[in-house]
Design a protein around this motif. Structure first.
Motif, short mmCIF file in Angstrom:
data_model
loop_
_atom_site.label_atom_id
_atom_site.label_comp_id
_atom_site.label_asym_id
_atom_site.label_seq_id
_atom_site.Cartn_x
_atom_site.Cartn_y
_atom_site.Cartn_z
N TRP A 1 0.81 -1.22 0.00
CA TRP A 1 0.00 0.00 0.00
C TRP A 1 0.85 1.27 0.00
CZ3 TRP A 1 -4.83 0.67 -1.35
CH2 TRP A 1 -5.70 -0.42 -1.29
N LEU B 1 2.18 1.35 -3.73
CA LEU B 1 1.10 1.26 -4.72
C LEU B 1 1.50 0.37 -5.89
CD1 LEU B 1 -0.67 4.74 -4.98
CD2 LEU B 1 -1.46 2.62 -3.91
N TYR C 1 -4.81 0.71 8.95
CA TYR C 1 -3.98 -0.02 7.99
C TYR C 1 -4.64 -1.35 7.61
CZ TYR C 1 0.20 -1.96 5.78
OH TYR C 1 1.07 -2.50 4.87
N LYS D 1 -6.83 -1.00 -9.45
CA LYS D 1 -6.24 0.29 -9.09
C LYS D 1 -7.31 1.36 -8.87
CE LYS D 1 -1.73 -0.60 -11.16
NZ LYS D 1 -0.69 -0.16 -12.10
N ALA E 1 -8.31 0.79 -5.42
CA ALA E 1 -7.25 1.16 -4.48
C ALA E 1 -7.15 2.66 -4.25
CB ALA E 1 -5.90 0.63 -4.98
N TYR F 1 -6.10 4.40 -0.76
CA TYR F 1 -4.76 4.96 -0.60
C TYR F 1 -4.84 6.34 0.05
CZ TYR F 1 -0.15 6.75 -1.83
OH TYR F 1 1.11 7.29 -1.78
N LEU G 1 5.97 6.31 -3.52
CA LEU G 1 5.03 6.54 -4.63
C LEU G 1 5.76 6.67 -5.97
CD1 LEU G 1 2.08 7.04 -5.41
CD2 LEU G 1 2.45 9.46 -4.98
#
Length: 420
Positions: A197, A200, A292, A312, A315, A319, A416
């Protein structure tokens, strides 16, 4: 008394400064060990490309995968080759179940060897339902290419298909299959990975164990002619460069790989001793643990519920919850807490969530850069919680809060943009 308080304050300042220095060292180490995606510097020099011939006199294969159509983007090594008709190999990798051929032929049966019937199948007694043992399904992942030469002419080839056992936003075994243009074999790159996470993207934790698991699934089966190991000398990750070769016997028997994912139990920490005196600090640790863990399992649930969407897309909002919610909880619940205990429980809560997450996914090996990055993450959150505790005592912004917030931003940006 005044001298004692001053010594205590000095000790706390020294402690958080030391934590900040460790944080900088950990994050710096993670970045130094990482790839440099914006500068285009690979982690190592792949050297001159070496080719192998999975079948004598046939197609030449570069036994690696690559991020791009170029040898400099080399990633993992091909670790399995299936021999036979490519359509039958695809069937072998997508439709295998707990069904097994009986050794004894059926009396007075006239069916040929390709006929599948209830009398000729034996159900694995450990499988409650056939659906429970079918664990491989079509998958998606980052594009990876390999290079082949046919009659002296080379081409970069995209994967023919992908399969996985597990979940995209959780932990899975992942297969990329590359079919021989001539149709004699299918090269497979199988690895174990989990969704990170913070980064990513997926973090690969090994390729040798999944190779052995898949290899064992085909050993001794009547529809397999032989299972051998071949020295391709394409070491990568934890592989020794010996590739598994599986020669199918040519039977169109429906088969599917059973994913073997080890799962360990989560430990429950004893907190009753601190329940009365450290309720707020315990709530801080529990809140960080919860955010988390919720992000991980909401991601997996969302992936299953909204299966028509890209993982994605599922996600993205989670995120944002992670990168905003984590420091917000640390600061808000840190206020009014004891500074030392706030720092401690913030690190313990988020650390337990991260460790528990890896344990639930069966992940026991991590790259050093990822370990260093997680240490930096825990220290940043601890400093934010400590800063929240000190903010009650002063009208000025506490130094630990400033350092912690800046460090949190750096850890997020470094991961990231691929510098972890």
């Amino acid at each position: 008394m005044a001298g004692s308080d001053a010594e205590l304050e000095l000790g706390e300042d020294a402690a958080w400064v030391a934590a900040a220095l460790i944080l900088v060292a950990s994050l710096s180490g993670a970045v130094v060990l990482a790839e440099w995606p914006l500068w285009g510097v690979p982690t190592d020099d792949p050297g001159e490309p070496q080719f192998v011939e999975p079948a004598d006199g046939g197609t030449k294969l570069w036994p690696y995968t690559s991020r791009a159509r170029g040898f400099e983007g080399r990633t993992l090594g091909v670790n399995m080759v299936f021999y036979g008709e490519t359509t039958e190999i695809h069937t072998a990798l997508t439709e295998r179940s707990a069904l097994e051929w009986e050794d004894e032929p059926i009396a007075e049966g006239e069916a040929d060897s390709e006929t599948v019937s209830a009398e000729r199948l034996e159900v694995d007694p450990e499988a409650e339902e056939i659906g429970d043992v079918i664990s491989w399904s079509p998958a998606e992942g980052s594009r990876r290419y390999t290079y082949v030469e046919v009659d002296g002419e080379g081409e970069w080839m995209d994967r023919s298909y992908e399969l996985h056992s597990g979940t995209y936003l959780g932990q899975r075994m992942h297969i990329r299959a590359y079919e021989d243009p001539v149709g004699e074999w299918t090269a497979v790159q199988i690895h174990e990975e989990h969704w990170d996470w913070f980064r990513l993207r997926h973090t690969v934790t090994g390729i040798s164990d999944p190779q052995r698991d898949l290899e064992e699934e085909f050993m001794g089966e009547p529809y397999v002619e032989s299972v051998v190991r071949m020295p391709f000398e394409n070491e990568s990750a934890d592989s020794d460069g010996w590739v598994t070769g599986i020669h199918l016997a040519g039977l169109a028997l429906p088969i599917v790989l059973t994913g073997l994912i080890g799962r360990s139990r989560r430990g429950v920490r004893e907190t009753s001793r601190f329940l009365r005196r450290r309720r707020r600090e315990i709530a801080l640790g529990a809140g960080l643990f919860g955010v988390y863990t919720v992000v991980r399992w909401l991601g997996i649930a969302g992936e299953l519920v909204f299966s028509e969407l890209s993982p994605k897309v599922v996600a993205a909002p989670l995120y944002l919850l992670l990168i905003v919610g984590t420091p917000a909880i640390a600061y808000s619940l840190g206020r009014g807490s004891d500074g030392v205990w706030a720092f401690t429980f913030a690190g313990l809560g988020l650390g337990a969530a991260i460790v528990g997450d890896y344990a639930a996914m069966g992940t026991s090996v991590l790259p050093l850069r990822v370990v260093l990055h997680r240490i930096a993450v825990l220290l940043a959150i601890g400093l934010i919680a400590l800063g929240g505790a000190k903010a009650v005592e002063s009208d000025e912004i506490p130094a630990p809060l400033t350092v912690g917030a800046g460090a949190w931003a750096l850890t997020i940006l470094a991961s990231l943009f691929g510098y972890v």
